[in-house]
Design a protein around this motif. Structure first.
Motif, short mmCIF file in Angstrom:
data_model
loop_
_atom_site.label_atom_id
_atom_site.label_comp_id
_atom_site.label_asym_id
_atom_site.label_seq_id
_atom_site.Cartn_x
_atom_site.Cartn_y
_atom_site.Cartn_z
N MET A 1 83.39 35.73 38.45
CA MET A 1 82.82 34.95 39.20
C MET A 1 81.51 35.82 39.33
SD MET A 1 82.42 32.79 42.64
CE MET A 1 82.07 31.32 42.11
N ASN A 2 80.07 35.15 39.31
CA ASN A 2 78.97 36.61 40.36
C ASN A 2 78.76 35.49 41.39
OD1 ASN A 2 76.20 37.10 40.24
ND2 ASN A 2 75.65 36.40 38.92
N TYR A 3 79.64 36.32 42.50
CA TYR A 3 78.98 36.22 43.98
C TYR A 3 78.03 35.52 44.34
CZ TYR A 3 79.19 41.09 45.28
OH TYR A 3 78.95 42.12 45.44
N GLN A 4 76.90 36.55 43.35
CA GLN A 4 75.26 36.83 44.32
C GLN A 4 74.43 35.39 44.31
OE1 GLN A 4 76.54 38.67 42.20
NE2 GLN A 4 76.53 40.77 42.10
N ASP A 5 74.78 34.54 43.24
CA ASP A 5 74.59 32.77 43.50
C ASP A 5 74.76 32.28 44.75
OD1 ASP A 5 74.17 33.56 41.00
OD2 ASP A 5 75.46 33.17 40.23
N ARG A 6 76.11 33.28 45.20
CA ARG A 6 76.23 32.28 46.96
C ARG A 6 75.95 32.72 47.73
NH1 ARG A 6 78.89 27.35 45.94
NH2 ARG A 6 78.65 26.22 43.95
N ILE A 7 76.43 34.55 47.59
CA ILE A 7 76.52 34.96 49.03
C ILE A 7 75.43 35.95 49.09
CG2 ILE A 7 77.73 36.80 50.64
CD1 ILE A 7 79.64 34.55 50.02
N VAL A 8 75.18 35.50 50.15
CA VAL A 8 73.48 36.79 50.75
C VAL A 8 73.98 37.28 51.56
CG1 VAL A 8 71.68 34.84 49.38
CG2 VAL A 8 72.54 34.87 51.52
N VAL A 9 72.71 38.86 52.24
CA VAL A 9 73.12 39.64 52.75
C VAL A 9 71.38 39.84 53.58
CG1 VAL A 9 73.57 41.53 54.15
CG2 VAL A 9 74.85 40.60 52.12
N ASP A 10 71.22 38.66 54.94
CA ASP A 10 69.58 38.85 55.41
C ASP A 10 69.61 38.92 56.88
OD1 ASP A 10 67.09 38.05 56.35
OD2 ASP A 10 67.22 36.32 55.21
N PRO A 11 68.99 40.87 57.43
CA PRO A 11 68.74 41.38 58.77
C PRO A 11 68.98 40.12 59.32
CG PRO A 11 67.56 42.35 56.85
CD PRO A 11 68.28 40.93 56.07
N ALA A 12 68.19 38.94 59.01
CA ALA A 12 67.62 37.77 59.78
C ALA A 12 68.60 36.68 60.01
CB ALA A 12 66.65 37.09 59.50
N VAL A 19 77.00 36.01 54.23
CA VAL A 19 76.94 34.95 54.12
C VAL A 19 77.13 33.90 53.15
CG1 VAL A 19 76.23 34.51 57.19
CG2 VAL A 19 74.90 33.83 55.10
N VAL A 20 77.90 32.20 52.93
CA VAL A 20 77.58 31.50 52.08
C VAL A 20 75.98 31.14 52.64
CG1 VAL A 20 78.09 29.10 51.41
CG2 VAL A 20 79.96 31.05 52.36
N LYS A 21 75.36 31.06 51.41
CA LYS A 21 74.03 30.42 51.06
C LYS A 21 73.62 29.57 51.81
CE LYS A 21 71.26 31.73 47.91
NZ LYS A 21 70.52 31.07 45.65
N LEU A 25 78.03 30.54 58.02
CA LEU A 25 79.59 30.84 58.03
C LEU A 25 79.40 32.54 56.72
CD1 LEU A 25 80.62 27.91 57.23
CD2 LEU A 25 81.14 28.90 59.20
N SER A 26 80.13 32.93 58.07
CA SER A 26 79.78 34.26 56.94
C SER A 26 81.43 34.20 56.46
CB SER A 26 80.09 35.30 58.76
OG SER A 26 81.43 35.62 59.01
N PRO A 48 82.90 20.48 56.00
CA PRO A 48 82.54 20.18 54.79
C PRO A 48 81.12 20.18 53.02
CG PRO A 48 82.21 18.58 56.80
CD PRO A 48 82.50 20.17 57.21
N GLY A 49 80.24 21.03 54.62
CA GLY A 49 79.22 21.25 53.24
C GLY A 49 79.79 22.94 52.14
N LEU A 50 81.13 23.07 52.66
CA LEU A 50 81.37 24.77 51.70
C LEU A 50 81.59 23.86 50.59
CD1 LEU A 50 83.16 26.71 54.16
CD2 LEU A 50 80.64 27.13 53.00
N GLN A 51 81.97 24.50 49.55
CA GLN A 51 82.68 23.76 47.94
C GLN A 51 83.75 25.59 48.10
OE1 GLN A 51 79.34 23.36 45.40
NE2 GLN A 51 78.47 22.33 46.44
N ARG A 52 84.37 24.50 47.41
CA ARG A 52 85.13 25.56 46.54
C ARG A 52 84.86 26.82 45.63
NH1 ARG A 52 88.71 26.91 42.00
NH2 ARG A 52 90.96 27.56 43.22
N GLU A 53 84.18 26.83 45.60
CA GLU A 53 83.69 27.67 44.37
C GLU A 53 82.35 29.07 45.96
OE1 GLU A 53 82.59 25.11 43.87
OE2 GLU A 53 83.64 24.49 42.03
#
Length: 71
Positions: A1-12, A19-21, A25-26, A48-53
Motif C-alpha cells: 500500500m502506498n500510504y502517502q496517498d492517504r497520510i499527510v504531514v503538514d506543520p499547520a 494525519v489521515v488526509k 485524525l492522527s 464515518p469519514g474514515l475508510q478501511r484504506e
C-alpha cells in the motif's frame, strides 16, 4: 500500500503529526484506539469519514517508520 496517498504531514495541522488526509485524525490517535482494543469496524463506525484504506495506510505508515528505527 502506498500510504502517502492517504497520510499527510503538514506543520499547520496538529503540529505536524501525521494525519489521515482531509481529517484531523492522527495516525497516533488511530493506532491508540487499536491498542485500547477497538476493532476496525468500531473505529469506522465511530468515525464515518474514515475508510478501511485509511486505517491500512496508518498501519503501513507505522510499519515504515518503525522499520527505519535503530536502537
Amino acid at each position: 500500500m502506498n500510504y502517502q496517498d492517504r497520510i499527510v504531514v503538514d506543520p499547520a495541522i496538529l503540529v505536524g503529526k501525521p494525519v489521515v488526509k482531509g481529517t484531523r485524525l492522527s495516525v497516533e490517535f488511530l493506532l491508540g484506539l487499536l491498542a485500547q482494543g477497538w476493532g476496525e469496524s468500531e473505529i469506522l463506525r465511530n468515525y464515518p469519514g474514515l475508510q478501511r484504506e485509511d486505517l491500512l495506510a496508518c498501519w503501513a505508515y507505522a510499519t515504515d517508520a518503525l522499520s527505519r528505527e535503530k536502537v
